[in-house]
Design a protein around this motif. Structure first.
Motif, PDB file in Angstrom:
ATOM      1  N   HIS A  70       0.754  -1.130  -0.119  1.00  0.00           N
ATOM      2  CA  HIS A  70       0.052   0.155   0.073  1.00  0.00           C
ATOM      3  C   HIS A  70       1.181   1.230   0.087  1.00  0.00           C
ATOM      4  N   PHE A  71       2.039   1.108  -0.633  1.00  0.00           N
ATOM      5  CA  PHE A  71       2.693   2.551  -0.789  1.00  0.00           C
ATOM      6  C   PHE A  71       2.285   2.735  -2.287  1.00  0.00           C
ATOM      7  N   THR A  72       2.048   4.055  -2.381  1.00  0.00           N
ATOM      8  CA  THR A  72       1.528   4.618  -3.541  1.00  0.00           C
ATOM      9  C   THR A  72       2.923   4.409  -4.561  1.00  0.00           C
ATOM     10  N   LEU A  73       2.323   3.699  -5.822  1.00  0.00           N
ATOM     11  CA  LEU A  73       3.046   3.598  -6.857  1.00  0.00           C
ATOM     12  C   LEU A  73       2.617   4.666  -8.152  1.00  0.00           C
ATOM     13  N   ALA A  92       0.854   8.533  -7.941  1.00  0.00           N
ATOM     14  CA  ALA A  92       0.093   9.589  -7.435  1.00  0.00           C
ATOM     15  C   ALA A  92      -1.177   9.799  -8.143  1.00  0.00           C
ATOM     16  N   SER A  93      -2.262   9.907  -7.241  1.00  0.00           N
ATOM     17  CA  SER A  93      -3.680  10.014  -7.744  1.00  0.00           C
ATOM     18  C   SER A  93      -4.348   9.087  -8.479  1.00  0.00           C
ATOM     19  N   GLY A 140      -8.345   2.445   0.879  1.00  0.00           N
ATOM     20  CA  GLY A 140      -8.895   3.666   1.010  1.00  0.00           C
ATOM     21  C   GLY A 140      -7.573   4.761   0.213  1.00  0.00           C
ATOM     22  N   ASN A 141      -6.436   4.202   0.037  1.00  0.00           N
ATOM     23  CA  ASN A 141      -5.473   5.122  -0.627  1.00  0.00           C
ATOM     24  C   ASN A 141      -5.881   5.051  -2.121  1.00  0.00           C
ATOM     25  N   ARG A 142      -4.905   5.590  -2.763  1.00  0.00           N
ATOM     26  CA  ARG A 142      -4.985   5.580  -4.376  1.00  0.00           C
ATOM     27  C   ARG A 142      -3.659   5.152  -5.071  1.00  0.00           C
TER      28      ARG A 142
END
Lengths: 311, 311
Positions: B166-169, B171-172, B179-181
């Motif tokens: 669940h690290f962002t790879l 952005a947006s 819950g993250n993107r």
């Protein structure tokens, strides 16, 4: 207790005379980047004599020198493992503690500069009530530092916690100065900004294109004037910095995120954006991570150096 | 010492009778996902009786139950803080230690499943010689776990180290189940795979489109047959998993990266790719991080449970 704090930046050397947790006097000189570690420390010695005179103290009063260094640092054995490109490169081979003993007749505590700044914020600034903190420094690059369960996180090769700007945000993206691809730094940092402006195709009339050295200050100003290029870069940068915050939250489980660095002169636009993004998107079933601006503008690392001797 | 290891997956409950660091007997039953924690543990009790019979032991011989749970776990107070959606949701309110005492008359050590598996690999498997390890589990989602300087990294809310998927790879990017993107999981995991196939526009004739439940096994097979869609998804997934490895290396400063999980049935294509990517792109001035496949296929978490009592 009195110590001399030195914050060794690629451009400037900042010095502070710190006594009993307070910075009594500071000075700043241009670094000698093509010169040796010893020459730079000697320059700091001359400056420290002036500081002593300023406050009516003597170099003999110093119990230590706290050195914040912009690279990977073994803070246990006081050795430097990496330096920024073309800056203080000889520092890797030398024994900075011996140099400090020679120049000031006292002991040294050297630490990565981001870690040293967080020690200052944690002990004397905005992190005082917390034992789980991530600090993000938005400046030339993107730096980070971590306090986890009341202890600085360093890792076995002193790389843990400080590479938040080098988490990949774009798989197989643009090459970064670190050797990786698509790092956060390549997408939103002061060093990357001129390239971001140059490579964008929209809005050829943007005032940003006419600046020889465009910085984020100008981006935020032009965005407020409605310039389309500035608006796009501001939006992308806010999204990237928010993703950096999320990634560091997911990596290190903090309760507080501190933002610092030159770009924080636009804090009133940056902090609320990131706070809201974190509120909406961080996975923290235990509660909510707070996002705040650093308390100290210049002296966090000097106070961090003091803490290294006080503990 | 003898313990009962339970690896509580969303689909299956795996059990193992572990004595002196060896798994003497195992069994597997379907989990009762719509049922309570107590019902699932009761099912494990019946299974454990069969295991005891199989090896001529008695439940009285058990010193403890090591429970690997698929959620955030407070391994100090033996409490469960989050569960997968629709699975064992009542576990958050209950006292699993009291249940284990009731059922088996012995004590409990509960741990996040990825952490428990890494404890097993660290003590008995491929991580034996190391004190700084990151494990990545490629399966339904992407899990992670960290040993740093000879200790499991958990963090104050037990979230540190386990959220590598669940690290962002991006952005947006696309919304993730967390819950993250733009999380790594949204770009290359078994749960994301059907969506990745459906949303791609190329190669309408790809055999992958005809499968009701396409998995990575089929992607790797179709790629070897030259299917364009499979080739693209395989390439994207290898890049994403490599970026996950880089990010975890930059976050936690390990010397060893262990890869495990169902997708590792294609290990001979995955390991060399990630090893080479890490060699070229990880920022590790101290040396080189080794990338290896997990030693245990099924029993790492069972052995990890044993280690929790042995220490």
């Amino acid at each position: 207790m009195q110590i001399l704090g030195i914050d060794m930046g690629g451009t400037n050397l900042k010095l502070g005379w710190v006594a009993n947790g307070e910075v009594l006097a500071t000075s700043q000189v241009k670094a000698l980047p093509k010169s040796s570690m010893l020459e730079n420390l000697s320059l700091c010695k001359s400056e420290s004599i002036k500081l002593a005179q300023q406050i009516g103290a003597s170099l003999n009063d110093l119990q230590g020198v706290g050195l914040a260094f912009p690279g990977l640092v073994d803070s246990k054995s006081n050795r430097i493992h990496s330096t920024p490109k073309d800056k203080f490169e000889d520092a890797i081979g030398v024994d900075p503690e011996a140099m400090v003993r020679e120049l000031w007749q006292c002991s040294l505590a050297v630490e990565n500069d981001a870690n040293m700044a967080l020690l200052g914020e944690w002990q004397f600034g905005v992190g005082k009530e917390y034992q789980n903190i991530v600090q993000i420094t938005l400046g030339t690059g993107i730096g980070s530092s971590v306090i986890m369960e009341g202890k600085p996180l360093r890792g076995t090769h002193f790389q843990a916690g400080c590479l938040g700007g080098h988490f990949t945000l774009q798989a197989s993206g643009k090459p970064c100065i670190c050797g990786n691809r698509g790092c956060a730094e390549t997408l939103a940092s002061s060093w990357a900004l001129p390239g971001l402006i140059r490579e964008s195709e929209e809005c050829q009339e943007s005032p940003l294109r006419k600046l020889p050295q465009p910085g984020y200050k100008e981006v935020f100003e032009a965005a407020q004037q409605g310039d389309a290029l500035a608006l796009r870069i501001r939006q992308q940068s806010l999204e990237v910095w928010s993703a950096v915050a999320i990634n560091l939250i997911h990596a290190y489980d903090p309760e507080l995120v501190i933002l610092s660095g030159g770009i924080m002169q636009s804090a009133e636009e940056i902090i609320p954006y990131i706070q809201q993004y974190v509120q909406q998107h961080a996975w923290t079933p235990w509660g909510e991570v707070k996002v705040v601006k650093a308390h100290f503008d210049q002296s966090a690392a000097l106070l961090g150096g003091y803490y290294r001797f006080e503990r």
